[in-house]
Motif scaffolding. Structure first.
Motif, PDB file in Angstrom:
ATOM      1  N   VAL A 145       0.841  -1.194   0.000  1.00 52.40           N
ATOM      2  CA  VAL A 145       0.000   0.000   0.000  1.00 52.40           C
ATOM      3  C   VAL A 145       0.878   1.247   0.000  1.00 52.40           C
ATOM      4  O   VAL A 145       1.917   1.291   0.661  1.00 52.40           O
ATOM      5  N   SER A 146       0.453   2.259  -0.743  1.00 52.29           N
ATOM      6  CA  SER A 146       1.124   3.558  -0.717  1.00 52.29           C
ATOM      7  C   SER A 146       0.252   4.541   0.064  1.00 52.29           C
ATOM      8  O   SER A 146      -0.968   4.553  -0.104  1.00 52.29           O
ATOM      9  N   PHE A 147       0.898   5.340   0.906  1.00 52.58           N
ATOM     10  CA  PHE A 147       0.188   6.319   1.730  1.00 52.58           C
ATOM     11  C   PHE A 147       0.770   7.712   1.486  1.00 52.58           C
ATOM     12  O   PHE A 147       1.956   7.858   1.186  1.00 52.58           O
ATOM     13  N   ILE A 148      -0.077   8.727   1.621  1.00 52.93           N
ATOM     14  CA  ILE A 148       0.417  10.101   1.669  1.00 52.93           C
ATOM     15  C   ILE A 148      -0.064  10.734   2.968  1.00 52.93           C
ATOM     16  O   ILE A 148      -1.111  10.355   3.507  1.00 52.93           O
ATOM     17  N   GLY A 149       0.726  11.689   3.456  1.00 52.17           N
ATOM     18  CA  GLY A 149       0.337  12.332   4.700  1.00 52.17           C
ATOM     19  C   GLY A 149       1.470  13.170   5.266  1.00 52.17           C
ATOM     20  O   GLY A 149       2.398  13.582   4.558  1.00 52.17           O
ATOM     21  N   ASP A 150       1.415  13.370   6.570  1.00 56.29           N
ATOM     22  CA  ASP A 150       2.333  14.270   7.266  1.00 56.29           C
ATOM     23  C   ASP A 150       3.129  13.479   8.293  1.00 56.29           C
ATOM     24  O   ASP A 150       2.676  12.457   8.806  1.00 56.29           O
ATOM     25  N   LEU A 151       4.313  13.968   8.593  1.00 57.45           N
ATOM     26  CA  LEU A 151       5.152  13.362   9.626  1.00 57.45           C
ATOM     27  C   LEU A 151       5.059  14.172  10.903  1.00 57.45           C
ATOM     28  O   LEU A 151       5.157  15.401  10.874  1.00 57.45           O
ATOM     29  N   GLN A 152       4.858  13.489  12.008  1.00 54.78           N
ATOM     30  CA  GLN A 152       4.784  14.161  13.296  1.00 54.78           C
ATOM     31  C   GLN A 152       5.542  13.361  14.344  1.00 54.78           C
ATOM     32  O   GLN A 152       5.909  12.199  14.119  1.00 54.78           O
ATOM     33  N   VAL A 153       5.751  13.992  15.484  1.00 56.62           N
ATOM     34  CA  VAL A 153       6.343  13.308  16.630  1.00 56.62           C
ATOM     35  C   VAL A 153       5.226  13.038  17.624  1.00 56.62           C
ATOM     36  O   VAL A 153       4.519  13.965  18.041  1.00 56.62           O
ATOM     37  N   ASN A 154       5.059  11.784  17.991  1.00 57.57           N
ATOM     38  CA  ASN A 154       4.052  11.415  18.983  1.00 57.57           C
ATOM     39  C   ASN A 154       4.745  11.241  20.332  1.00 57.57           C
ATOM     40  O   ASN A 154       5.672  10.443  20.457  1.00 57.57           O
ATOM     41  N   GLU A 155       4.293  12.030  21.298  1.00 52.20           N
ATOM     42  CA  GLU A 155       4.896  11.952  22.630  1.00 52.20           C
ATOM     43  C   GLU A 155       3.882  11.384  23.607  1.00 52.20           C
ATOM     44  O   GLU A 155       2.771  11.900  23.746  1.00 52.20           O
ATOM     45  N   TRP A 156       4.256  10.291  24.287  1.00 55.65           N
ATOM     46  CA  TRP A 156       3.352   9.636  25.232  1.00 55.65           C
ATOM     47  C   TRP A 156       4.173   9.124  26.413  1.00 55.65           C
ATOM     48  O   TRP A 156       5.136   8.382  26.240  1.00 55.65           O
ATOM     49  N   ASN A 157       3.787   9.586  27.599  1.00 58.24           N
ATOM     50  CA  ASN A 157       4.481   9.197  28.821  1.00 58.24           C
ATOM     51  C   ASN A 157       5.982   9.503  28.750  1.00 58.24           C
ATOM     52  O   ASN A 157       6.823   8.701  29.179  1.00 58.24           O
TER      53      ASN A 157
END
Length: 784
Positions: free
Chosen positions: A538-550
């Motif tokens: 599968v090919s996806f398009i979107g944005d890159l982010q940093v997920n911060e949890w705990n």
């Protein structure tokens, strides 16, 4: 196969340029690729773009008439003349007014401000307000973010004896207003190096010229107005927003602190998205519904309690605006869906009595987003007999030029290629709809009517880490002409996937390309969990982010769209509740196939669709992209022939079996031997009457006894008459495998093992080996 929502458009940057930028500017590979894809080839120019300072600003006196404007304003201050700053009711206008007021107050000017009411005065200079200013003793009017089109109104102000300085950035007409000075970055007699300033940028340049130094404390307001007005984030604008965001993050201005609190955001995390999605809409909401004056009061306030009170007013208006927009959008969509404005129009024009003219532009944007058609939304005022509204367009349809072709019925209109405002008589709305439809049909091709998604670069999972994402943030601020990047991750596998959210309308995935993995989330993309299957690339398009949890940070991909050209296998085996899987299938694109008449009878009422019975000596059905295999065929060749002919993009494997045989198994030869011996001792045996007792005695199932009896009958060992078995004394000795009944059961067991009971990936592999593109000659498209 899953088609993307939009046409993806992506160009690969030159590898040599990427490597050169990366080396010379010490950039990450992803950052260098992004810049190269956006036309940054020269190292020095790229460095200047990335590292801006005060030298990026131009001398304010390069603006035409700036010297005249400064001289007149200083004269007014010296003579204690009353000055009116005349603004506009959007975020750019409110911040422009606030900047000009702040500069003049710093110079101890006798100054006040006025902002027109959208519903009473309309946009731009207002004779009503100019007359009121004259009566209040105003000697000098300074317009901000408007005025360039107010020829008649400014002439009236001059006739009354007031002087007028226009500061604006909107398109100038052929006739300029008779103002004492016109400050405009694209003045026809000027030569300012950057013509894309927002209204607040122009006001800031005047403030700079008046004060004789850069008023850095005002850059936070300039950043808000510049981002909110969607002007190009290049040159000075980029510097204004870059520096303004730094100021916003540490600002002591009560307005900024109050806005952060009501918007629920941390002040030290403010960025261009905070401005665009949290601050801008709240400021704009005032002018969309009533008076925008409190917005200026908020930014000028030095009292935190007062600022919070005013911020709550903005927030309240924004919530009201959201409700109005939602209702109007629903009503507009209903008009389109009902065919009230025509079937599949190339241009959408909707109109209704009572629609709030302050939000029609937002509704028009929503329609463009949903239908990808140029859209015009009009509020009707039957008392005045006019229709007033806003228009939004798509690429390939120059809205201003197309509206200009209808000047005879558009007494008032203005705008740009992608947006415009119009006013016309109610009786001319239908005529405008017909004309614009004809114009759009002539201008727009079918391809033009397919939405486009511009993609910056393709990135691999190996390139994505926390360091590369942090380096990408340093390329900001993002906005008009330098938009937030859109990334493509090509042909990766889905290691895991599940729906999330209270309504299960979002999706969370783990993407994999082998050794590398990446978390991905798709908001409002829950449907992907029903459409994507294991084993497909599968090919996806979107944005890159940093997920911060705990306290732990991880890269995360935010999915915007997805597609795959691979065929897909949907495993619906064993799901007895038909509605659980059938509601996910596009019936008009699907063939429902059965290999047994009993299956057709079983499902025809449950599914309420046409079921195609596949049998020998029957023509192939007309192919459709998707198929549902309701049951198991009599032999593999029959299913293989169907797959070869149809070449489906999706296969829904149900494989219903009313009497499965695989787990019951084949009776052993010892069982056959014992049963044959049993019957030999009883030349005539009533199986129908005694089957349960015999089955219990031997610990066999009754179906096993019936099956062995059918095999004996098929081999000529016995005769059957009304459930009574009679032995054939002259029967020829034959092997069990010679029985077609025996062979059929063996074949059925093998097919059940391969199709009904195989693990998912084994079943997919079975189909994979058979879904080879073939051309079947027409004369062979018949069962043999």
């Amino acid at each position: 196969m899953i088609e993307s929502k939009k046409r993806w458009r992506m160009e690969k940057p030159d590898d040599q340029i990427v490597q050169h930028l990366q080396k010379e500017l010490n950039l990450s590979a992803v950052s260098a690729k992004l810049l190269a894809s956006r036309g940054f080839f020269d190292v020095d120019k790229t460095k200047a773009f990335l590292h801006m300072d005060e030298s990026s600003m131009h001398d304010p006196f390069l603006l035409h008439d700036m010297d005249k404007a400064v001289a007149r304003i200083k004269q007014a201050i010296a003579n204690e003349e009353m000055i009116l700053v005349y603004g506009d009711y959007d975020a750019d206008g409110v911040t422009s007014t606030s900047v000009m007021m702040s500069a003049l107050q710093q110079l101890d000017a006798n100054v006040t401000f006025a902002i027109p009411n959208r519903f009473i005065d309309g946009y731009g200079p207002s004779e009503r307000l100019f007359k009121a200013a004259f009566e209040d003793g105003v000697n000098l009017i300074i317009t901000v973010d408007n005025g360039i089109s107010g020829v008649n109104e400014i002439q009236m102000a001059k006739d009354l004896g007031m002087d007028v300085i226009v500061t604006d950035h909107h398109e100038a007409g052929e006739i300029l207003p008779p103002a004492d000075a016109i400050i405009h970055p694209r003045h026809p007699r000027g030569s300012y190096p950057f013509g894309e300033l927002a209204g607040v940028g122009v006001a800031f340049k005047v403030a700079h010229a008046l004060l004789g130094e850069i008023p850095k404390q005002l850059l936070e307001l300039v950043a808000i107005g510049t981002v909110a007005d969607l002007v190009s984030l290049h040159d000075e604008n980029r510097y204004f927003v870059q520096e303004g965001i730094k100021q916003l993050r540490k600002s002591n201005r009560p307005a900024i602190q109050a806005l952060c609190q009501i918007a629920g955001t941390e002040q030290n995390q403010i960025d261009e998205e905070t401005i665009g999605f949290l601050f801008g809409p709240r400021i704009n909401a005032l002018g969309r519904l009533s008076d925008a004056g409190p917005g200026v009061d908020l930014f000028l306030s030095t009292d935190s309690v007062e600022a919070m009170t005013l911020a709550k007013v903005l927030d309240s208006h924004n919530k009201e605006r959201q409700g109005i927009v939602s209702q109007m959008t629903e009503e507009a969509i209903a008009m389109v869906e009902s065919g009230e404005i025509g079937q599949d129009p190339h241009v959408i024009i909707v109109a209704k009595e009572g629609w709030n003219p302050g939000v029609v532009g937002i509704v028009a944007s929503r329609l463009v987003e949903k239908y990808y058609r140029p859209s015009i939304v009009l509020g009707l005022d039957s008392e005045k007999g006019i229709a007033k509204g806003s228009a939004r367009s798509i690429e390939g349809f120059h809205l201003y030029n197309e509206l200009a072709k209808n000047r005879d019925i558009l007494p008032h209109f203005g705008g740009h290629p992608m947006a415009a405002g119009i006013t016309l008589a109610i009786e001319d709305v239908a005529d405008l709809r017909n004309r614009m439809q004809e114009q759009a049909e002539a201008e727009l091709t079918e391809e033009d009517l397919q939405p486009i998604q511009q993609i910056d670069i393709s990135i691999s999972l190996e390139e994505i880490d926390l360091a590369s994402i942090e380096s990408l943030k340093k390329l900001g601020p993002f906005g008009m002409d330098f938009p937030k990047p859109m990334y493509c991750i090509e042909r990766v596998n889905i290691a895991s996937m599940r729906k999330i959210g209270a309504n299960q309308n979002h999706v969370k995935m783990e993407l994999s390309d082998g050794p590398q993995t990446l978390d991905a989330v798709g908001f409002s993309q829950g449907h992907l969990a029903d459409e994507l299957t294991p084993g497909v690339a599968v090919s996806f398009i979107g944005d890159l982010q940093v997920n911060e949890w705990n306290g732990r940070k991880k890269p995360q991909f935010m999915i915007t769209d997805a597609k795959t050209d691979d065929w897909q296998l949907y495993d619906i085996r064993g799901i007895r509740q038909v509605n659980r899987w059938n509601q996910l299938i596009k019936v008009d694109q699907t063939l429902y196939l059965a290999f047994d008449q009993k299956t057709v009878i079983h499902f025809e009422t449950l599914l309420n669709v046409d079921i195609v019975l596949i049998s020998k000596n029957q023509a192939f059905p007309t192919p459709k992209p998707y198929i549902v295999l309701l049951d198991i065929p009599q032999d593999e060749q029959m299913l293989e022939a169907v797959l070869t002919h149809i070449q489906p993009k999706r296969i829904y494997a149900h494989f219903f079996a009313s009497e499965p045989t695989y787990f019951e198994g084949m009776p052993s030869r010892d069982q056959f031997k014992w049963y044959y011996g049993f019957l030999t001792k009883r030349p005539s045996f009533d199986l129908q009457t005694n089957v349960n007792e015999l089955a219990k005695h031997k610990g066999w199932s009754s179906s096993t006894l019936f099956f062995m009896t059918e095999v004996f009958f098929d081999l000529g060992f016995v005769k059957i008459n009304n459930g009574r078995i009679d032995m054939q004394e002259d029967a020829v000795k034959r092997d069990l495998a010679e029985s077609t009944v025996y062979q059929s059961r063996e074949q059925q067991m093998q097919l059940e093992q391969k199709l009904l009971y195989a693990p998912y990936m084994e079943l997919r592999q079975w189909f994979d080996t058979r879904l080879v593109e073939q051309t079947v000659p027409e004369e062979e498209q018949q069962w043999i």
